[in-house]
Design a protein around this motif. Sequence first.
Motif, PDB file in Angstrom:
ATOM      1  N   GLY A  99      -0.780   1.463 -12.474  1.00  0.00           N
ATOM      2  CA  GLY A  99      -1.041   2.344 -11.329  1.00  0.00           C
ATOM      3  C   GLY A  99      -1.592   3.674 -11.779  1.00  0.00           C
ATOM      4  N   LYS A 100      -2.828   3.686 -12.242  1.00  0.00           N
ATOM      5  CA  LYS A 100      -3.444   4.871 -12.843  1.00  0.00           C
ATOM      6  C   LYS A 100      -4.268   5.703 -11.866  1.00  0.00           C
ATOM      7  N   ASP A 120      13.194  -3.318 -12.423  1.00  0.00           N
ATOM      8  CA  ASP A 120      12.427  -2.483 -13.341  1.00  0.00           C
ATOM      9  C   ASP A 120      12.553  -1.025 -12.913  1.00  0.00           C
ATOM     10  N   PRO A 121      12.559  -0.099 -13.869  1.00  0.00           N
ATOM     11  CA  PRO A 121      12.655   1.319 -13.506  1.00  0.00           C
ATOM     12  C   PRO A 121      11.426   1.780 -12.716  1.00  0.00           C
ATOM     13  N   VAL A 122      11.666   2.675 -11.764  1.00  0.00           N
ATOM     14  CA  VAL A 122      10.596   3.231 -10.929  1.00  0.00           C
ATOM     15  C   VAL A 122       9.961   4.396 -11.673  1.00  0.00           C
ATOM     16  N   PRO A 123       8.649   4.501 -11.728  1.00  0.00           N
ATOM     17  CA  PRO A 123       7.712   3.577 -11.103  1.00  0.00           C
ATOM     18  C   PRO A 123       7.607   2.289 -11.914  1.00  0.00           C
ATOM     19  N   ARG A 124       7.620   1.172 -11.186  1.00  0.00           N
ATOM     20  CA  ARG A 124       7.465  -0.132 -11.820  1.00  0.00           C
ATOM     21  C   ARG A 124       6.024  -0.245 -12.342  1.00  0.00           C
ATOM     22  N   PRO A 125       5.744  -1.223 -13.222  1.00  0.00           N
ATOM     23  CA  PRO A 125       4.421  -1.287 -13.860  1.00  0.00           C
ATOM     24  C   PRO A 125       3.219  -1.261 -12.920  1.00  0.00           C
ATOM     25  N   THR A 138      -2.389  10.203  -3.543  1.00  0.00           N
ATOM     26  CA  THR A 138      -1.987  10.846  -4.789  1.00  0.00           C
ATOM     27  C   THR A 138      -1.272   9.840  -5.669  1.00  0.00           C
ATOM     28  N   ASN A 139      -1.357  10.026  -6.950  1.00  0.00           N
ATOM     29  CA  ASN A 139      -0.682   9.151  -7.894  1.00  0.00           C
ATOM     30  C   ASN A 139       0.800   9.498  -8.009  1.00  0.00           C
ATOM     31  N   ASN A 140       1.215  10.576  -7.374  1.00  0.00           N
ATOM     32  CA  ASN A 140       2.605  11.019  -7.468  1.00  0.00           C
ATOM     33  C   ASN A 140       3.485  10.470  -6.351  1.00  0.00           C
ATOM     34  N   ARG A 141       2.907   9.795  -5.382  1.00  0.00           N
ATOM     35  CA  ARG A 141       3.684   9.276  -4.261  1.00  0.00           C
ATOM     36  C   ARG A 141       3.850   7.769  -4.403  1.00  0.00           C
ATOM     37  N   ILE A 142       5.084   7.318  -4.490  1.00  0.00           N
ATOM     38  CA  ILE A 142       5.385   5.900  -4.609  1.00  0.00           C
ATOM     39  C   ILE A 142       5.331   5.269  -3.220  1.00  0.00           C
ATOM     40  N   CYS A 149      12.297  -7.516  -4.183  1.00  0.00           N
ATOM     41  CA  CYS A 149      11.108  -7.528  -5.017  1.00  0.00           C
ATOM     42  C   CYS A 149      10.483  -6.140  -4.965  1.00  0.00           C
ATOM     43  N   GLY A 150       9.899  -5.701  -6.061  1.00  0.00           N
ATOM     44  CA  GLY A 150       9.151  -4.451  -6.038  1.00  0.00           C
ATOM     45  C   GLY A 150       7.972  -4.582  -5.093  1.00  0.00           C
ATOM     46  N   VAL A 151       7.539  -3.502  -4.464  1.00  0.00           N
ATOM     47  CA  VAL A 151       6.491  -3.583  -3.441  1.00  0.00           C
ATOM     48  C   VAL A 151       5.166  -4.103  -3.983  1.00  0.00           C
TER      49      VAL A 151
END
Length: 153
Positions: free
Chosen positions: A86-87, A73-78, A123-127, A64-66
């Motif tokens: 994830g804004k 789903d492609p990363v980043p997932r919704p 940061t919004n850039n780190r999954i 499952c996605g975290v």
Amino acid sequence: MWKFVCLSTIILYIQRTNGHGMLTDPPARNAMWRFGYPNPVNYNDNELYCGGFSVQWDQNGGKCGVCGDNYRDPVPRPHESGGKYGKGIIGKRYVMGQTIDIEVDISANHWGHFELKLCPTNTNNRIATQECFDAHPLVLADNPRNSSFFYVT
């Protein structure tokens, strides 16, 4: 030291069930729109259960996605950082060591348990990864065993 933990880094995990619910306080990414945050509307905000039982188990081998999205789903997932929901909007801020209240709205109780964990990302850039969440369980204050598990009754 973490100065704050984004609301979006709190994970709600219901093991071995396809539960219906959402984290409402602090508001999770999927439900922020309900509380006036400028996040996209998600009318299925109580259905983050990995795409459904057969998708999770028959197609994705239990993965499952975290954030509850379909693992394929492609990363980043919704619902992940950088995804549709994830804004980078911060719902609440906390300081390390603070005792907080968490509110979960369960719309269909399938039993099981919740496991609350944090993943410090500023940061919004780190999954966020499952390993990051697993390293930072949110321990329940009133649990004598220092557990992060809350069983639904």
